[in-house]
Every structure is written in structure tokens, then in C-alpha cells.
Design a protein around this motif. Structure first.
Motif, mmCIF file in Angstrom:
data_model
loop_
_atom_site.group_PDB
_atom_site.id
_atom_site.type_symbol
_atom_site.label_atom_id
_atom_site.label_comp_id
_atom_site.label_asym_id
_atom_site.label_seq_id
_atom_site.Cartn_x
_atom_site.Cartn_y
_atom_site.Cartn_z
ATOM 1 N N SER A 129 -47.384 -22.921 -54.390
ATOM 2 C CA SER A 129 -45.969 -23.174 -54.692
ATOM 3 C C SER A 129 -45.773 -23.930 -56.005
ATOM 4 N N ASP A 194 -33.116 -28.859 -51.086
ATOM 5 C CA ASP A 194 -32.850 -27.412 -51.060
ATOM 6 C C ASP A 194 -31.659 -27.031 -51.932
ATOM 7 N N THR A 197 -32.332 -23.692 -53.772
ATOM 8 C CA THR A 197 -32.855 -22.516 -53.070
ATOM 9 C C THR A 197 -32.076 -21.270 -53.507
ATOM 10 N N GLU A 225 -39.859 -28.490 -55.092
ATOM 11 C CA GLU A 225 -39.398 -29.536 -54.152
ATOM 12 C C GLU A 225 -37.874 -29.599 -54.097
ATOM 13 N N ARG A 430 -45.771 -34.316 -52.742
ATOM 14 C CA ARG A 430 -45.203 -34.163 -51.393
ATOM 15 C C ARG A 430 -45.551 -35.359 -50.531
ATOM 16 N N PHE A 432 -44.721 -35.295 -47.206
ATOM 17 C CA PHE A 432 -44.540 -34.787 -45.847
ATOM 18 C C PHE A 432 -45.424 -35.552 -44.862
ATOM 19 N N ASN B 18 -35.673 -29.607 -42.608
ATOM 20 C CA ASN B 18 -36.800 -29.617 -43.560
ATOM 21 C C ASN B 18 -38.165 -29.496 -42.881
ATOM 22 N N ASP B 20 -41.515 -28.461 -42.806
ATOM 23 C CA ASP B 20 -42.317 -27.974 -43.928
ATOM 24 C C ASP B 20 -43.543 -27.214 -43.425
ATOM 25 N N ASN B 76 -33.378 -25.605 -44.183
ATOM 26 C CA ASN B 76 -34.519 -25.640 -45.113
ATOM 27 C C ASN B 76 -35.844 -25.469 -44.371
ATOM 28 N N CYS B 79 -40.059 -25.236 -45.864
ATOM 29 C CA CYS B 79 -40.175 -25.731 -47.237
ATOM 30 C C CYS B 79 -41.611 -26.185 -47.517
ATOM 31 N N GLY B 80 -41.892 -26.365 -48.802
ATOM 32 C CA GLY B 80 -43.213 -26.846 -49.194
ATOM 33 C C GLY B 80 -44.145 -25.741 -49.629
ATOM 34 N N SER B 81 -45.381 -25.883 -49.247
ATOM 35 C CA SER B 81 -46.471 -25.013 -49.690
ATOM 36 C C SER B 81 -46.191 -23.536 -49.422
ATOM 37 N N PHE B 103 -33.488 -21.212 -45.075
ATOM 38 C CA PHE B 103 -34.953 -21.149 -45.162
ATOM 39 C C PHE B 103 -35.372 -21.405 -46.604
ATOM 40 N N ALA B 104 -36.568 -21.972 -46.764
ATOM 41 C CA ALA B 104 -37.132 -22.050 -48.109
ATOM 42 C C ALA B 104 -37.556 -20.650 -48.537
ATOM 43 N N ASP B 105 -37.402 -20.426 -49.825
ATOM 44 C CA ASP B 105 -37.554 -19.121 -50.438
ATOM 45 C C ASP B 105 -38.892 -18.410 -50.154
#
Lengths: 473, 198
Positions: A129, A194, A197, A225, A430, A432, B18, B20, B76, B79-81, B103-105
Motif C-alpha cells: 500500500s 478515509d 477514499t 493513510e 501505522r 494499528f 476502521n 484494518d 472504512n 483500511c491499511g495494508s 470500504f478502503a479502496d
């Protein structure tokens, strides 16, 4: 003639086929490959009897699994298998591989630009990503999944829907001591994870123009991000100077000709974006994230927020969960948060300028006895350059560990992992839950802020410290 | 890829924004070189504690949601990787549909490559589904891709939007490498016209 944005120009230059109601077929100029997201793609090619269509446009390296010390001794057999699989696949399919023996091996998004593979106007993809990094050159660069990795290998094309365009207009100049990392963290904290997006962002404004290439890469790196498909910065003299003389950059007359072409890529005066958002750089302060999403950030002189102050129920719940995971209490000054780990490195902040900036803070100081701190150069070339400048000695004298190139603690697929309850000032991208290791708590910051936190044992406003310029700057 | 037309089954809620891809499948499980077998690791750190004990509050660990094939979550999602291991894990676990407000793309795109249908609904519609799912044990939905509808047995009926190409792609279980290669002549012509920049 209609006015076009840079994104639209690059898109049109790569359009192979388009019909109404279907995604376009877009040509890909550069495919970067690493060991984690490629094995199933190569296997797919084998099963269907396909080849890599353009091995000359495909470049591989290993980064995610690589140990940053004793790198040839990979203890985890599954990590080793993944690295071995890439070596075999690259050999079988004729793809150039920068392996652990190569000086150029490194985090794929550090390596590509360094080799001069990343040019303005190219389409660049990678099963990662943070491919958005390469947008700093005015290349359309984005991350893809493994099925698409296989697709690009087989066809050198991708099926893509046209994104919407967004200008992120950065107003004013960054104050002294406020970095590109703070800028992108500040933008995401303001607009959310987002807000972009479905969009390709183009960053504009004087503050962006004033950034070095490496700083621009930091900004574009974290476009993902914000949810963006890609982030772009228009190429200019800074870009052209960076590329001159690099191994895969055009040379001699071809370079001059390329520069003239690259100049044509910039967004036309009067072209319109679908959305424009503004961000005031002039009031920004160094940023520190407090939560488990990159948008959960604030400035160094602020406090941990109270979940009750968030506008929506979902945001309140998310903030509560984040604070619980992070072990933080609302109202705590950010400067009073103690840390016990520091990670300086990654595709966001593992380049030579990042290391110089951190060394300038560290020189003549000592890492707190409560802190374990590591510096991980983004590539073999970065490591050698840093050693030439004596940065390694500055870090080691202060009590940092000086490591070999790799993704390291950014995502903990290698031995560099946080333990449960560890609290880390990290220059990665990140925060997370579990990203740097299960139960680990990540605070995203700039290299300067991470270096200062390593010394103090808690976050400090690095602008209050005297620093000594080091290295080639 | 397997074609997808109608999915009927239990709905399981993961009530977080979110979500991820590190949460969907943590990095320690990305080292396999196959596409299969990732379902056992789905939401690993939310399903199991550090000692490997089951965390019973997590919905997927509750018997009432066992066998669910429709996943419900918040904004979302994904998201992330870019790791495609995330949709591989979701599918391998048994989910064929994911419903969320956004949703993340990259994740969204990856779903279609694997025969998973991600459905975007409004925040209000998603909230309604959360309420119904949590209120009624055994709450099930029928997702009809042909008609683009979500229904339950109590009269709920929601229409959802989906790009027509993507809908056909799932309905027919297409191979998109094959689709692109139909344009081989154009690709070759493009390559011939442009000297390689590298």
C-alpha cells in the motif's frame, strides 16, 4: 484544448483501451515486487502457463521478513521459505532481484527512487500500500493486491477505474522544526483516515515546493493513510536534480529530453479538481499520535483527548477502545507519556535525511536508561552513506542500536517486534493495534521527535532542544 | 473464480470503525506462500488472547454467530495494508458478503478478485442491520446479487448500488487476466510505439 490535472495527463498517456461501463486498461511502466505479496502471483503464472510479460520493467527485493541483524541467519523457517521463494521465482521468471547480498537491497520504496527507477509521469505499482511514496516524483503510483500483481506480471496492464481528483492545498510555510511527517500526520488528524477514499490527491502550495525529494516521499507515503488511491506532487527542479545521474534515470541528452517532457506533466492553469481542501501549515506543531489509527493524532503541547468530546457515537466508541488499548487516560499531557522503545526507520522515514535529522538531535546526548532504541536504514545505500558521514557512530555513542536495512519494526514480520505493553515512539506509518507486535503501543512521530523521546524517555517538543547539524547538510 | 449469485445466511457483527487489514489477518500469518488456509487466522488477536484462549465476547466466538456467511461492520473497513491475505482469510473463514458504510479502496478491489461481495450501505441502514442482528439470535439475510437486494424474512428489503461491470464479474466468476489479454494487440502496439523508459 481542455485543461487537465497531472493525474488526468498521466492516465491518458497510459490508456490502452476504454469502453463505456467497464474499467479502463492502463499500461504499467514499473512493477516493484517483494517477498510477501508475490509468491501466490508467481504460482498463478505457473498454473496458467504464463510468463512475466516485461521482466525488464519488473524489479524485486526482499524487505518485510529480513532480519536487521545477522541477516543471513533467518531463524523463522516460514520467513526463510518466503525469501527463498522470491529468489527462485525471480530466477525462474527472469526478474532482476536485489537480494540480501546486494548493496541496493532495501525497503522497496526506498530502493526504487534511489536507483532512479521512479520517474515523473510513470505508472508504478507494487503489492504494497505504501507504493504511494513514488507519487512524490509526479508518478501515478499505488498499491495493489496479489491478484493484480499476477495481472501486471502477465499483461503489464491493470484494469482501473478513473479516480476522482483532490487538491490538498497546503497554505503557508512550516515553522522551523516542523517536518514533512508532522505535515502529513496533521492533515490526516484534521481530515480523517478515509477523507480521500476514491481520490487521487495532488499536494500543492509553497510548503510542498519547499520540501526536499525525501520529505516529499514522506508526505506521499502516507497518502494511503488518508484512504487515497495515490498522492502526487508536481515534478520541479528539485525532482530533476534528484534524478540526475541515478542508475536507471535517463542519461545525457536523454535526460535533458526527459526533463522537458516531465515539465509538461504539471496540472494546467485553470484545470479543476473534483475537490479542494486546504491545510494551514503555518500553525502546525510537531505531531504525536495517541490512538490506534493514524488520524488519532495531536500536537506535542496538547493532551490525550477525552472520548466524550468526539461528535459521533462511532467516533466516541473508537476513541474509547483506542485509549484502552493504548493504556492512556484523557487529559494526560502528551509530554508526560513515557516510552520504552524507539524505532527510527521504514519507507516513511528511513532515508538519509531522516537519519541526519535524528542524529542532529542525538549527538552529544544519551538514550534514556529506560529505553531501547534502534535505527534501521531504509536500504543498503542509506546505511553506507550514513556510515560515511559518521551517523552510525553518533547513534551508537548515544546508545542506539545500528542495524541493517529492512522493514524492521514497522510491521513486525521479522525479529524486530514490540512485546505486550511496550510503548514505542516510531517513525513508521501505522499505529494499528498489534501492528508492531501484539499488545505493543505505537506513537507515530517524526525522526527528530523519536530521537528526542529516546533521550528523554518521554515525548518532548524537540524544538526546545539545541541541535547540531550533521552529515552532508 | 467461483460465481456468486445469491447468499443466504447468518449475519455476524464486528462493531468497529476502521477495521484494518492488520486486524483482519495479523502479519505473522502472511508468511505462507499459498492462497489457502488463512481462515483459521481471521481476526486472530480479537478471537484469541496471548495464551491462545478464546475471547468469548468477540462475536465470531459466540455460538449464535457460528456458520455466519455475511459480515457486518462499520466505516472504512479494510483500511491499511494491501495484503490480499485479508480477503483470503475472510472467504476461507466462510464469509461471502461484507456489509459496511464504506470500504478502503485496495481491500474493496481485492474482494472482487476473490468472489467476495462488499456492499456499501448508508450509515443508517448499517445501523439498522446491527440492531436487528444483535437483537435476534439467528438473524439471517438473503443477498441477491442479480436483483441487488438484501432481504430478511420480516419484510426488510434494501436495494444496494454496485458498479455493473463488477456485478457481472462476480455473477459470471470471470478471469480478468483473460479479459485484459483480449486486448493483446493494443498492448503490443502501445509497447512498440513507446520506447521503454527504463
Amino acid at each position: 484544448m481542455s485543461k487537465k490535472t497531472m493525474y488526468e495527463k498521466i492516465w491518458e498517456n497510459h490508456l490502452i483501451h476504454q469502453e463505456s461501463g467497464k474499467p479502463a486498461i492502463l499500461y504499467i511502466d514499473l512493477h516493484l515486487v517483494h517477498e510477501v505479496t508475490s509468491p501466490q502471483a508467481f504460482e498463478g503464472l505457473r498454473l496458467s502457463g504464463r510468463k512475466v510479460r516485461r521482466p525488464d520493467l519488473t524489479f524485486a527485493t526482499m524487505d518485510h521478513n529480513v532480519p536487521t541483524k545477522d541477516r543471513f541467519n533467518i531463524a523463522d523457517p516460514i520467513s526463510k521459505q518466503q525469501i527463498d521463494a522470491l529468489s527462485k521465482n525471480a530466477a525462474d521468471f527472469g526478474v532482476k532481484l536485489y537480494d540480501l547480498n546486494s548493496l541496493d537491497q532495501g525497503v522497496v520504496h526506498v530502493m526504487g527512487p534511489e536507483l532512479g527507477l521512479t520517474h515523473p509521469g510513470k505508472t508504478i505499482v507494487c503489492g504494497d500500500s505504501h507504493t504511494s511514496t513514488h507519487g512524490a516524483f509526479g508518478a501515478l503510483a499505488f498499491g495493489i493486491g496479489t491478484s493484480e500483481v499476477e495481472h501486471v506480471m502477465a499483461t503489464q496492464c491493470l484494469q482501473q477505474s478513473h479516480s476522482k481528483t483532490m487538491e490538498v492545498r497546503v497554505l503557508g510555510q512550516l515553522k522551523l522544526g516542523v517536518t514533512a511527517k508532522d505535515l502529513i500526520l496533521g492533515i490526516i488528524a484534521k481530515y480523517g483516515t478515509d477523507f480521500a477514499t476514491g481520490y487521487v490527491i495532488e499536494y500543492t502550495g509553497e510548503a510542498i515546493r519547499g520540501l526536499t525529494m525525501e520529505n516529499r516521499m514522506t508526505v506521499c507515503n502516507m497518502s494511503i493513510e488518508a484512504g487515497a488511491r495515490a498522492g502526487l506532487i508536481a515534478p520541479d527542479q528539485t525532482t530533476f536534480d534528484y534524478l540526475r545521474g541515478r542508475e536507471y534515470a535517463p542519461q545525457g541528452a536523454a535526460y535533458d529530453q526527459a526533463v522537458e517532457e516531465w515539465k509538461q506533466l504539471t496540472t494546467d492553469d485553470g484545470a479543476t479538481y473534483d475537490v479542494v481542501v486546504e491545510f494551514d501549515a503555518s500553525t502546525l506543531e510537531p505531531q504525536v499520535t495517541w490512538g490506534t489509527s493514524p488520524g488519532m493524532g495531536t500536537n506535542i503541547n496538547s493532551v490525550v483527548p477525552n472520548p466524550a468530546d468526539f461528535p459521533t457515537l462511532n467516533e466516541r466508541k473508537a476513541a474509547e477502545k483506542a485509549l484502552e488499548y493504548m493504556g492512556l487516560t484523557p487529559g494526560t499531557p502528551i509530554k508526560e507519556i513515557s516510552i520504552n522503545k524507539v524505532f527510527i526507520g521504514s519507507c516513511t522515514n528511513g532515508r538519509i535525511e531522516d537519519l541526519r535529522a535524528a542524529a542532529a538531535v542525538v549527538i552529544g546526548r544519551t538514550v534514556s536508561s529506560a529505553v531501547e532504541a534502534i535505527v534501521v536504514p531504509g536500504s543498503g545505500r542509506v546505511r553506507i552513506q550514513a556510515e560515511k558521514e559518521g551517523l552510525d557512530k553518533i547513534f551508537i555513542a548515544a546508545g542506539f542500536e545500528w542495524r541493517d536495512a529492512g522493514c524492521s519494526m514497522c510491521l513486525a514480520m521479522n525479529p524486530d517486534v514490540l512485546s505486550p505493553g511496550d510503548r514505542c515512539a516510531s517513525t513508521s506509518n501505522r499505529n494499528f493495534e498489534g501492528r508492531q507486535g501484539r499488545g505493543g503501543r505505537t506513537h507515530l512521530v517524526s525522526p527528530e521527535m523519536a530521537a528526542a523521546a529516546a533521550v528523554a524517555g518521554h515525548f518532548v517538543d524537540v524544538r526546545e532542544w539545541e541541535t547540531v547539524p550533521v552529515g552532508a547538510n | 473464480m467461483e460465481a456468486l449469485r445469491i447468499v443466504e445466511g447468518l449475519t455476524a457483527p464486528v462493531d468497529r470503525v476502521n477495521v484494518d487489514t492488520d486486524a483482519i489477518i495479523p502479519k505473522q500469518f502472511l508468511k505462507r506462500i499459498e492462497r489457502s488456509g488463512f481462515g483459521q487466522f481471521l481476526f486472530w488477536e480479537w478471537r484469541f488472547d496471548e495464551q491462545g484462549n478464546v475471547i468469548s465476547e468477540f462475536p465470531l466466538n459466540q455460538p449464535r454467530y457460528h456458520g455466519a456467511n455475511i459480515l457486518l461492520s462499520r466505516a472504512n473497513f479494510g483500511c491499511g495494508s494491501s495484503r490480499e491475505h485479508a480477503p483470503w482469510a475472510i472467504l476461507d473463514y466462510g464469509f461471502k458478503v461484507v456489509i459496511a458504510p464504506s470500504f478502503a479502496d485496495i481491500f474493496y478491489n481485492n474482494c472482487f478478485k476473490n468472489g467476495i461481495l462488499p456492499i456499501k450501505l448508508s450509515e443508517e441502514q448499517v445501523e439498522e442491520l446491527f440492531v436487528k442482528t444483535q437483537a435476534t439470535e439467528g438473524y439471517a439475510l438473503t443477498v441477491n446479487l442479480e436483483a441487488r437486494t438484501i432481504t430478511d424474512t420480516n419484510g426488510l428489503s434494501i436495494e444496494f448500488d454496485l458498479d455493473e461491470h463488477r456485478r457481472q464479474f462476480l455473477l459470471l466468476g470471470l478471469d480478468d487476466i483473460g479479459l485484459t489479454l483480449k486486448h493483446e494487440e493494443k498492448i503490443s502496439a502501445y509497447e512498440a510505439k513507446r520506447a521503454s523508459n527504463v
